[in-house]
Enzyme design. Structure first.
Site, PDB file in Angstrom:
ATOM      1  N   THR A   9       3.657 -47.904  13.816  1.00  0.00           N
ATOM      2  CA  THR A   9       2.839 -48.673  12.879  1.00  0.00           C
ATOM      3  C   THR A   9       3.116 -48.349  11.421  1.00  0.00           C
ATOM      4  OG1 THR A   9       1.087 -47.018  12.959  1.00  0.00           O
ATOM      5  CG2 THR A   9       0.951 -48.824  14.562  1.00  0.00           C
ATOM      6  N   LYS A  10       3.996 -47.352  11.167  1.00  0.00           N
ATOM      7  CA  LYS A  10       4.248 -46.924   9.783  1.00  0.00           C
ATOM      8  C   LYS A  10       5.696 -46.475   9.634  1.00  0.00           C
ATOM      9  CE  LYS A  10       2.645 -42.249  10.736  1.00  0.00           C
ATOM     10  NZ  LYS A  10       1.639 -41.233  10.488  1.00  0.00           N
ATOM     11  N   HIS A  67      -1.188 -62.442  13.600  1.00  0.00           N
ATOM     12  CA  HIS A  67      -2.133 -63.560  13.431  1.00  0.00           C
ATOM     13  C   HIS A  67      -3.413 -62.968  12.866  1.00  0.00           C
ATOM     14  CE1 HIS A  67       0.055 -66.747  15.617  1.00  0.00           C
ATOM     15  NE2 HIS A  67       0.608 -65.711  16.217  1.00  0.00           N
ATOM     16  N   ALA A  79       9.818 -43.423  24.532  1.00  0.00           N
ATOM     17  CA  ALA A  79       9.346 -44.515  25.371  1.00  0.00           C
ATOM     18  C   ALA A  79       7.861 -44.768  25.192  1.00  0.00           C
ATOM     19  CB  ALA A  79       9.651 -44.206  26.836  1.00  0.00           C
ATOM     20  N   ASN A 100      18.794 -54.156  25.282  1.00  0.00           N
ATOM     21  CA  ASN A 100      18.760 -54.188  26.741  1.00  0.00           C
ATOM     22  C   ASN A 100      17.771 -55.241  27.233  1.00  0.00           C
ATOM     23  OD1 ASN A 100      20.710 -52.177  27.961  1.00  0.00           O
ATOM     24  ND2 ASN A 100      19.835 -51.045  26.254  1.00  0.00           N
TER      25      ASN A 100
END
Length: 195
Positions: free
Chosen positions: A165-166, A108, A160, A78
């Site tokens: 992170t895993k 980074h 939402a 979307n």
């Protein structure tokens, strides 16, 4: 189409459909603007549908000549979805991704061990990548961020504004920042069970 979108919306939709057929024949519907950076490293699959403002960036490192972003069949991205890859982001079949979602396989710098590069400007730090894989039939909610090294099993739902992170196993409802498993679908009882 006129009833659903009105006159102005129908004209815009017709323009998007014609442009899709002309430039992205394997896609279902691309709404413009739509940006592909290094399209030769991106596989859009078949039946892709997008909202406006989607951006897919493939920047393979080390001179590699490989696909960095691969979409399965009938993926829907979307409005304002941004996917960035220097190694590999794979999105399965029939995946629905809501608006303003960011998916990346790189950072980074590296933030889980001693690192002198943290003293450098971010743009000059070495890029560190870990593959991202999103299984078939996943649903990714609005404003979600999916970070390097994440694997989502088939049928996962990400609430939402979650920051993933895993990895998570199939049929898991994932929420929060950082995201954690909230419920898992039990295929025997045919119910979502709170964890």
């Amino acid at each position: 189409m006129f009833r659903k979108y009105g006159l102005g919306g129908s004209i815009r939709m017709l323009f998007h459909l014609l442009r899709t057929r002309l430039f992205y024949s394997s896609a279902r519907l691309i709404r413009f603007p739509f940006e592909l950076r290094n399209h030769r490293y991106i596989d859009l699959g078949k039946g892709l549908t997008t909202g406006v403002g989607c951006r897919l960036e493939a920047l393979p490192q080390g001179g590699a000549r490989k696909t960095c972003i691969r979409l399965g069949y009938n993926v829907q991205l979307n409005d304002y979805v941004h996917i960035g890859a220097i190694e590999y982001v794979c999105i399965g079949n029939n995946v629905l991704i809501a608006s303003k979602v960011f998916i990346t396989d790189h950072n980074h710098g590296q933030f889980d061990e001693p690192d002198e590069e943290v003293l450098l400007p971010p743009i000059t730090r070495r890029l560190h990548a870990k593959m991202v894989s999103i299984g078939d039939n996943c649903w990714i909610g609005e404003n979600v961020v999916i970070l390097p090294g994440v694997t989502l099993g088939e049928g996962c739902v990400v609430g939402a504004s979650s920051v993933v992170t895993k990895p998570f196993p199939p049929y898991t409802l994932i929420i929060g920042n950082p995201a954690s498993a909230y419920k898992r679908y039990n295929q025997t009882t045919k119910k979502w069970e709170k964890l």
